[in-house]
Design a protein around this motif. Structure first.
Motif, PDB file in Angstrom:
ATOM      1  N   VAL A 227       0.509   5.755  -2.179  1.00  0.00           N
ATOM      2  CA  VAL A 227      -0.066   5.654  -0.846  1.00  0.00           C
ATOM      3  C   VAL A 227      -1.512   5.228  -1.030  1.00  0.00           C
ATOM      4  N   ASN A 228      -1.791   3.958  -0.735  1.00  0.00           N
ATOM      5  CA  ASN A 228      -3.088   3.363  -1.034  1.00  0.00           C
ATOM      6  C   ASN A 228      -3.375   3.507  -2.534  1.00  0.00           C
TER       7      ASN A 228
ATOM      8  N   ARG B  37       7.555   3.161  -3.227  1.00  0.00           N
ATOM      9  CA  ARG B  37       8.117   4.292  -3.941  1.00  0.00           C
ATOM     10  C   ARG B  37       9.239   3.840  -4.849  1.00  0.00           C
TER      11      ARG B  37
ATOM     12  N   GLN C  94       5.761   7.816  -5.524  1.00  0.00           N
ATOM     13  CA  GLN C  94       5.335   6.869  -4.509  1.00  0.00           C
ATOM     14  C   GLN C  94       3.824   6.682  -4.554  1.00  0.00           C
TER      15      GLN C  94
ATOM     16  N   LYS D  22       0.821  -1.210   0.000  1.00  0.00           N
ATOM     17  CA  LYS D  22       0.000   0.000   0.000  1.00  0.00           C
ATOM     18  C   LYS D  22       0.858   1.264   0.000  1.00  0.00           C
ATOM     19  N   PHE D  23       2.066   1.170   0.559  1.00  0.00           N
ATOM     20  CA  PHE D  23       3.010   2.275   0.455  1.00  0.00           C
ATOM     21  C   PHE D  23       4.256   1.765  -0.253  1.00  0.00           C
TER      22      PHE D  23
END
Length: 254
Positions: free
Chosen positions: A96-97, A69, A94, A66-67
């Motif tokens: 994030v969700n 990068r 990146q 979910k995270f």
């Protein structure tokens, strides 16, 4: 050179037969404007991706964390024209969700390499300090090094009126290589996505408008989870072919 740029957005990716691109293009130009940075044939996009020895960023993508990068250097235009003084972008992308976040700073190519390859801070505008320090920490602590390069010809369209913030890109002839990472190196690139396919992306600040999702449905476009970086890593045998890999039976040397 421009200041530090940062933005969030939602992205949806599709694969479509290249011979259907004119049909999609006709629909897009009726409701969107062509990106002012591209001419009739679009523009080149070249990226050098950095990763760890054990391909940490690659596996984060494959496993769908979910995270996650990645770090890359990016050049827009003809890679053969790149010199030490050419402006390139140092970029951290990146996820994030479901939201994609990008932060990047423009630097002369020789300074971008000093930062990412030489692992030393470079002269910069005051507003970029925190970002460049983050890049330097990433490459130093994780021992990042260039792993793959990708390149393609991009057509881009931007929304107008109620669709401000909307962007649609069509990427053709997606190529890559796993060595000779200077943008202007005299090195062969290999098609990492079959030439008969183009990668289409819908990108929006908040939501993709209904007319565009309806268009995707009418054209029978299927959402895919494809990463050009992962595709390049797998195409050159750096990692096993994942379930997301686009078969390359039709790729040729270019």
């Amino acid at each position: 050179m421009t200041s530090l740029h940062s933005f969030n957005r939602y992205e949806i990716k599709y694969l479509m037969p290249s011979d259907r691109v004119p049909e999609l293009r006709r629909e897009l130009v009726a409701r969107m404007d062509a990106d002012s940075h591209g001419g009739d044939g679009g523009y080149g996009v070249w990226s050098t991706y950095y990763d760890t020895r054990d391909l940490r960023f690659y596996w984060e993508k494959i496993e769908g964390l979910k995270f996650r990068r990645k770090l890359r250097l990016r050049h827009y235009g003809d890679r053969n024209d790149v010199t030490d003084d050419t402006t390139v972008h140092v970029e951290i992308k990146q996820r994030v969700n479901r939201v994609t976040q990008k932060r990047r700073a423009a630097l002369p190519y020789h300074l971008a390499r000093d930062l990412c390859d030489g692992r030393r801070m470079v002269d910069h505008e005051p507003g970029r300090t925190a970002f460049l320090e983050e890049v330097l920490e990433l490459v130093s602590v994780l021992d990042l090094r260039p792993v793959a390069m990708t390149g393609y010809q991009r057509e881009a369209y931007v929304g107008r009126d109620a669709d401000v913030g909307l962007r649609v890109t069509l990427d053709h002839r997606v190529r890559g290589r796993d060595r000779d990472f200077h943008f202007a190196a005299e090195a062969e690139n290999r098609l990492i996505v079959p030439a008969r396919l183009s990668v289409v992306e819908f990108k929006a600040d908040e939501r993709v408008p209904y007319w565009l999702t309806d268009l995707a449905a009418r054209m029978n476009l299927s959402i895919v989870r494809v990463s050009k970086y992962c595709q390049s890593v797998e195409a050159f045998g750096r990692a096993p072919r994942s379930i997301f890999h686009i078969p390359d039976s039709e790729t040729v040397e270019v």
